[in-house]
Write a protein that holds these residues in place. Structure first.
Motif, short mmCIF file in Angstrom:
data_model
loop_
_atom_site.label_atom_id
_atom_site.label_comp_id
_atom_site.label_asym_id
_atom_site.label_seq_id
_atom_site.Cartn_x
_atom_site.Cartn_y
_atom_site.Cartn_z
N ALA A 38 0.87 -1.19 0.00
CA ALA A 38 0.00 0.00 0.00
C ALA A 38 0.89 1.22 0.00
O ALA A 38 1.88 1.29 0.74
N LYS A 39 0.54 2.20 -0.85
CA LYS A 39 1.38 3.39 -1.00
C LYS A 39 0.66 4.59 -0.40
O LYS A 39 -0.55 4.74 -0.60
N PHE A 40 1.40 5.42 0.30
CA PHE A 40 0.83 6.60 0.95
C PHE A 40 1.67 7.82 0.62
O PHE A 40 2.89 7.71 0.45
N GLN A 41 1.00 8.96 0.55
CA GLN A 41 1.74 10.22 0.51
C GLN A 41 1.71 10.80 1.92
O GLN A 41 0.63 10.96 2.51
N VAL A 42 2.87 11.09 2.44
CA VAL A 42 2.99 11.48 3.85
C VAL A 42 3.68 12.84 3.92
O VAL A 42 4.26 13.29 2.93
N PRO A 43 3.64 13.51 5.08
CA PRO A 43 4.39 14.76 5.21
C PRO A 43 5.89 14.52 5.03
O PRO A 43 6.38 13.43 5.29
N PRO A 44 6.63 15.55 4.57
CA PRO A 44 8.04 15.34 4.29
C PRO A 44 8.87 14.97 5.52
O PRO A 44 9.91 14.34 5.40
N LYS A 97 6.83 13.30 -0.28
CA LYS A 97 7.36 12.04 0.23
C LYS A 97 6.30 10.95 0.10
O LYS A 97 5.13 11.17 0.42
N PHE A 98 6.73 9.82 -0.37
CA PHE A 98 5.83 8.67 -0.53
C PHE A 98 6.41 7.50 0.25
O PHE A 98 7.63 7.33 0.31
N MET A 99 5.52 6.72 0.81
CA MET A 99 5.96 5.52 1.53
C MET A 99 5.11 4.34 1.10
O MET A 99 3.89 4.45 1.01
#
Lengths: 183, 274
Positions: A38-44, A97-99
């Motif tokens: 699963a991919k998320f966009q998170v704060p830097p 940032k992506f995780m």
């Protein structure tokens, strides 16, 4: 309370308790990735441990591993949110940032809607194309624009005149004909 | 690299030996009568070279070396009787792949609506109420406010997820409605913080007042049944104070946390005259 929760977690949690953090993350659809990720966009400033802790405590999602990627933004001119252009103000916006986490239980995104009529996607696309054409017609390169429709119509008109199907009269189809003759 | 005398000699004398008119020097002739020995010049023996305990030494997928002699594939797909390996084949067509069963109680469904559709329509996004007001939140306790805060966080994540999905598909309507929804959520969160800040200042002011009040003892432990508020305690303390003050002729100690006694009549009149 905190001690029992810490001992029950599958990983070691920190000792600092945050009660009202204001952190927004976005879950992204990745059609080419397997359902175990699963991919998320998170704060830097977010770390892998932060995301693991966040997903476990907020969404009760257990993860096996976390991968991180910082995407550099492109250099842009001016603020895109402002209506007026800001020339010569080149800057690079903050990176994103992506995780990607490896899930303990797989998850498949819900299927895409069959049509985007509810979202007026077709109308939005047409309006964008029209706006682009208008901007080009009024832009700095407007002299170089070739109007192929008009060219074809003129060719037809000339052909009809040469063949004698139509007889030319000065200002026949124009109201107020001859008004601009003195120019 | 290992270097033997044989290779050296072949390199040095190979072209010369082909010529029929030249012979090796006399002192070398005995060495040609017997087979050449291959003693390495290197002091390190060949068998001991690169014995660093790495079983994958020399095995490379890029150079397609394959496994070394001593290596063996141990996998559930490899039969132990030595029959050929049947490897699973990748399914390149997405339609013919088997569907993945997703648990209905998966936590990631909280990123979606209750319908569990990929995106909310602009109409659904616009169908929301107003934010919680400060007056309403003042009646809530900390547990409720804390719960509501995390509901707001999840709602924001949901709106953001749908926004990214719209951007992925292409430009379409829904941003305006999503922003209006997120604005209400942010207003609720701001009200929660406002109420908590207000509550903290109220508590701090009450604590300061209680420190000045003689009827309230802040050092008691209510869990053990001790009473913090003892009505009528103030009069007793005042009586005790008057007893002590009578002995010390009206001396005032600032650490007692009391208002100093009024000055006598004579000095007050003098002050008025000046």
């Amino acid at each position: 309370m905190a001690l029992t929760r810490a001992t029950l977690t599958p990983f070691r949690v920190g000792t600092k308790e945050l009660y009202l953090p204001d952190i927004t993350i976005a879950f992204l659809r990745t059609p080419t990735s397997p359902p175990s990720t699963a991919k998320f966009q998170v704060p830097p400033w977010f770390s892998k441990l932060d995301l693991r802790d966040y997903l476990y405590h907020v969404y009760a999602v257990r993860t096996l591993s976390v991968r991180s990627y910082v995407k550099q933004s492109r250099v842009i001119e001016g603020d895109p949110l402002l209506p007026r252009p800001q020339p010569n103000r080149w800057h690079r916006p903050r990176p994103t940032k992506f995780m990607t986490v490896e899930l303990e239980r797989p998850f498949v995104w819900p299927e895409e809607p069959e049509s985007y009529d509810e979202w007026n996607k077709t109308e939005m696309k047409e309006s964008e194309e029209t706006q682009k054409e208008l901007a080009e017609a009024n832009g700095p390169g407007k002299d170089a624009i070739v109007n192929k429709d008009r060219r074809g119509k003129m060719r037809e008109q000339a052909k009809a005149l040469l063949e004698g199907n139509v007889k030319w009269k000065a200002g026949e189809d124009r109201k107020g004909s001859g008004r601009l003759l003195g120019r | 690299m290992h270097c033997t005398s044989k290779t050296l000699l072949i390199g040095a004398f190979g072209p010369a030996l082909r010529r029929a008119n030249t012979l090796p020097p006399a002192f070398l002739i005995p060495s040609f009568s017997s087979p050449l020995s291959s003693t390495p010049f290197s002091t390190t023996t060949a068998t001991l070279a690169r014995k660093d305990g790495n079983p994958n030494r020399g095995v490379s997928a890029l150079r397609r070396t394959g496994l070394s002699k001593r290596q063996r594939v141990t996998s559930p797909h490899v039969p132990k009787d030595g029959s050929p390996v049947i490897l699973p084949k990748p399914v390149l067509d997405p339609q013919s792949r088997s569907t993945v069963r997703v648990d209905r109680t998966h936590g990631l469904y909280d990123f979606f609506n209750n319908d569990r559709v990929a995106m909310m329509t602009p109409t659904e996004l616009a169908a929301h109420g107003r934010a919680w007001s400060v007056q309403e939140l003042r009646r809530k306790d900390w547990e409720d406010l804390h719960r509501l805060w995390w509901v707001c966080i999840k709602e924001k994540n949901k709106v953001e997820t749908f926004k990214k999905e719209r951007q992925r598909v292409g430009s379409m309507y829904g941003d305006f409605e999503a922003d209006a929804r997120a604005k209400e959520v942010r207003a609720t969160m701001r009200s929660i913080k406002f109420v908590l800040t207000e509550r903290w200042y109220t508590w701090e002011n009450a604590r300061n007042v209680a420190m000045q009040d003689d009827e309230i003892n802040l050092s008691t432990n209510p869990d053990q049944g001790e009473r913090a508020y003892i009505p009528g305690n103030e009069q007793q303390l005042q009586l005790e104070d008057s007893v002590t003050e009578s002995g010390e002729e009206g001396t005032y100690t600032p650490m007692s946390g009391e208002i100093p006694p009024p000055p006598p009549e004579a000095s007050r009149n003098e002050g008025a005259r000046v």
